[in-house]
Scaffold this active site. Structure first.
Site, PDB file in Angstrom:
ATOM      1  N   SER B  45     -44.199  21.822  65.049  1.00 32.58           N
ATOM      2  CA  SER B  45     -44.053  23.207  64.934  1.00 32.58           C
ATOM      3  C   SER B  45     -43.233  23.791  63.543  1.00 32.58           C
ATOM      4  O   SER B  45     -43.150  24.818  63.267  1.00 32.58           O
ATOM      5  CB  SER B  45     -43.164  23.684  66.122  1.00 32.58           C
ATOM      6  OG  SER B  45     -41.957  22.754  66.116  1.00 32.58           O
ATOM      7  N   HIS B  46     -42.579  22.696  62.836  1.00 34.37           N
ATOM      8  CA  HIS B  46     -42.014  22.756  61.744  1.00 34.37           C
ATOM      9  C   HIS B  46     -42.552  22.389  60.556  1.00 34.37           C
ATOM     10  O   HIS B  46     -42.088  21.824  59.320  1.00 34.37           O
ATOM     11  CB  HIS B  46     -40.479  22.433  61.818  1.00 34.37           C
ATOM     12  CG  HIS B  46     -39.589  23.378  62.861  1.00 34.37           C
ATOM     13  ND1 HIS B  46     -39.519  23.077  64.043  1.00 34.37           N
ATOM     14  CD2 HIS B  46     -39.042  24.463  62.663  1.00 34.37           C
ATOM     15  CE1 HIS B  46     -38.928  24.101  64.695  1.00 34.37           C
ATOM     16  NE2 HIS B  46     -38.809  24.767  63.852  1.00 34.37           N
ATOM     17  N   THR B 158     -33.814  32.234  68.276  1.00 33.14           N
ATOM     18  CA  THR B 158     -34.168  30.849  69.117  1.00 33.14           C
ATOM     19  C   THR B 158     -33.167  30.053  68.848  1.00 33.14           C
ATOM     20  O   THR B 158     -33.106  29.221  69.606  1.00 33.14           O
ATOM     21  CB  THR B 158     -35.624  30.245  68.567  1.00 33.14           C
ATOM     22  OG1 THR B 158     -35.409  30.159  67.088  1.00 33.14           O
ATOM     23  CG2 THR B 158     -36.684  30.995  68.891  1.00 33.14           C
ATOM     24  N   ALA B 178     -34.030  24.037  70.323  1.00 29.98           N
ATOM     25  CA  ALA B 178     -33.912  25.581  70.464  1.00 29.98           C
ATOM     26  C   ALA B 178     -33.026  25.876  71.686  1.00 29.98           C
ATOM     27  O   ALA B 178     -33.175  25.115  72.532  1.00 29.98           O
ATOM     28  CB  ALA B 178     -35.323  26.122  70.410  1.00 29.98           C
ATOM     29  N   ASP B 186     -43.655  26.688  68.749  1.00 28.75           N
ATOM     30  CA  ASP B 186     -44.353  26.157  69.842  1.00 28.75           C
ATOM     31  C   ASP B 186     -45.109  27.239  70.605  1.00 28.75           C
ATOM     32  O   ASP B 186     -46.329  26.977  70.884  1.00 28.75           O
ATOM     33  CB  ASP B 186     -43.481  25.311  70.733  1.00 28.75           C
ATOM     34  CG  ASP B 186     -43.162  24.019  70.533  1.00 28.75           C
ATOM     35  OD1 ASP B 186     -43.713  23.396  69.367  1.00 28.75           O
ATOM     36  OD2 ASP B 186     -41.908  23.590  70.460  1.00 28.75           O
ATOM     37  N   ARG B 307     -39.158  10.888  67.203  1.00 31.82           N
ATOM     38  CA  ARG B 307     -39.524  11.245  65.571  1.00 31.82           C
ATOM     39  C   ARG B 307     -39.466   9.927  64.867  1.00 31.82           C
ATOM     40  O   ARG B 307     -40.307   9.801  63.836  1.00 31.82           O
ATOM     41  CB  ARG B 307     -38.383  12.086  65.088  1.00 31.82           C
ATOM     42  CG  ARG B 307     -38.463  13.442  65.513  1.00 31.82           C
ATOM     43  CD  ARG B 307     -37.509  14.488  64.689  1.00 31.82           C
ATOM     44  NE  ARG B 307     -36.245  14.187  64.973  1.00 31.82           N
ATOM     45  CZ  ARG B 307     -35.599  14.738  65.955  1.00 31.82           C
ATOM     46  NH1 ARG B 307     -36.275  15.609  66.783  1.00 31.82           N
ATOM     47  NH2 ARG B 307     -34.377  14.623  66.145  1.00 31.82           N
TER      48      ARG B 307
END
Lengths: 346, 346
Positions: B45-46, B158, B178, B186, B307
């Site tokens: 999403s980023h 957000t 968020a 998203d 991650r």
């Protein structure tokens, strides 16, 4: 049946109860005011309902109500307090002026408290900082009653986080919330009142969801609020409340040798920021603008406002206690009921 | 069909895209690495999905990619940066060493960034602090897309909050979330992929609950995570991200004169704490113990671990991009597809 008790009278009764179990006068007064403030502001889960826990913790020898906190001034913006197995509130009171001075001088101050017992709400600790013009954030860990999201057994406390900020021409912005779906005290009150819990609040001893507060309290556990997000916040609170302060994680609280003990022996983290250093327009003016916008967007009660309204009402008309609440308090009082009544009638 | 792109190659392509719209080489590289890191770590999403937003924001004149941040060293533990309508990441990079030095010297440092555009995740900003041995907390406000709990119209961003802490002998503890029920990116991905939202994520233009991502994005709004608790946290983020930094509240972001603008012009708050000053055993050792306990309690993935796993896998085997993703990226690239392919084949 109910009765109304004036705030100052309630403070006096609670202070006598604390003193009767060996709490020095100044600490007894401080703890009494703290507990009576919660009752006064409608935060009943941290009001007189908690007095039995305080008394039993002291009587069992689990907490030393006469402990003298030791202040460790370790850096220009970092202050540690060892509460030495005493309550967190007198430890904070001992370090308060120094912490404010540091925040004003350097822009920020971390205040850590360890080996401390905290059984109250957090807003009484931080609201006064906002009234003094500072931004304050505090977290405290407790005992392992909350299951991390995705895990199988409790490892986190109810782990509240509280924040206070000054606002020009109005009461500060203040919130104080458990990172568990509910505060432990509210579950206890639901059991006492025979009310079922909503979905998603707790699990029983087998880790299965339940709406029965008794099954949550007797070997079961709470769930974090907001799923994995509340869970992550609660983990942060363990790291700040225990690892950073030098206190105990919620899992390390072992009061098994102290029957009746109810006060978690952990740590508390407080951050102070001096918003006088902010860029742009004064912080308190901007905060006030923001709160006005929240009202305009249809928010009828801003964070902290309900407590303020209860406070104003109860300072004026007295705090309403049920007969049952009063009688439970009298079982703890070192003075016969009629003498306590005499305090009320003065 | 998919292809695999090496991280360094993706950085080079993204940097060329940033440079093609007037971003100086060093800033282009920094933003490219930031965006490619998100893609590499599975934070899609980023990731490259955001490149069109970056490019359109720059082309419209809404953001100045060549802005030189101005550092204001206002107190021993308080540092302000005016990003001067540039991106937040180069502003942070400019102040990073000074902020670390202050935290090490005084125990803590507040770093505020204002007049800054932040369109990325927060973990790339704070994870390096934890790798340097510091605790870091950051929040950033965005644009008014979230309705406060109990209110009628959007007023909050957000508003993510991220936290990172060092742990002995293992990767840092890092979360980034968020305070809206979902991140905006998203929702955009759900619309693109035609997936309905779960309950409780958003409302339509009339404030009615909806599971259609398009209705949320087109005049509707998000809800906070965790009801009134996530809502209160988001309000704190407005106060720290805007009122304290001197930046704009989410409601004040007005890009109506800049078609295509997608980067919120707000503020960012960063707190650094030096855990070397903690009481008791070393913080990183205690943090590591805590994380071990989380695993033992059945938590299979600790905050930040997913991650890390994606990162290890994608650094080894390349980042998987679909043909569609690749083609969308190529529409932004200043170099014809075959030349970009040549970069990949080097």
């Amino acid at each position: 049946m109910t009765r109304r008790v004036q705030y100052e009278e309630l403070c006096e009764i609670l202070a006598r109860i604390f003193e009767s179990v060996g709490t020095p006068h100044d600490i007894a007064l401080l703890l009494a005011e703290n507990c009576a403030s919660c009752e006064r502001d409608g935060a009943k889960s941290h009001g007189i309902f908690r007095m039995k826990g305080y008394v039993d913790s002291i009587r069992s020898g689990w907490v030393n109500p006469a402990a003298t906190p030791r202040i460790e001034d370790v850096a220009p913006s970092f202050l540690r307090v060892d509460a030495r197995n005493g309550f967190a509130q007198p430890a904070l009171a001992a370090a308060r002026s120094l912490a404010i001075g540091k925040a004003r001088k350097t822009g920020a101050c971390i205040l850590t408290i360890r080996q401390s017992h905290h059984l109250s709400a957090l807003w009484p600790d931080i609201e006064p900082f906002a009234e003094a013009g500072l931004i304050a954030l505090s977290v405290v860990n407790s005992m392992a009653v909350t299951v991390p999201y995705g895990a199988k057994r409790p490892l986190l406390g109810t782990n509240p986080i509280a924040f206070a900020a000054p606002a020009e021409g109005r009461a500060p912005f203040v919130f104080d919330m458990a990172t568990s779906a509910w505060a432990h005290g509210d579950i206890q009150i639901a059991r006492r009142e025979g009310r079922p819990l909503p979905e998603g609040i707790g699990v029983d001893a087998d880790g299965e969801p339940t709406r029965d507060p008794a099954r949550v309290l007797d070997g079961g556990a709470l769930l974090p609020f907001g799923g994995h997000k509340g869970s992550a916040l609660s983990m942060m609170i363990e790291l700040l409340g225990a690892a950073l302060t030098g206190g105990q994680f919620s899992t390390e609280v072992d009061w098994s040798g102290y029957p009746g003990a109810a006060t978690p022996l952990t740590g508390q983290f407080i951050l102070l920021i001096d918003p006088a250093l902010s860029g742009g327009n004064p912080f308190a003016v901007r905060a006030s603008e923001f709160m006005t916008n929240l009202s305009a967007a249809g928010l009828h009660v801003l964070p902290g406002e309900r407590r303020r309204r209860n406070r104003a009402e109860n300072l004026k008309n007295g705090i309403v206690l049920t007969d049952e609440e009063w009688e439970q308090l009298m079982t703890l009082a070192p003075i016969p009921g009629e003498n306590a009544n005499a305090i009320l009638e003065r």
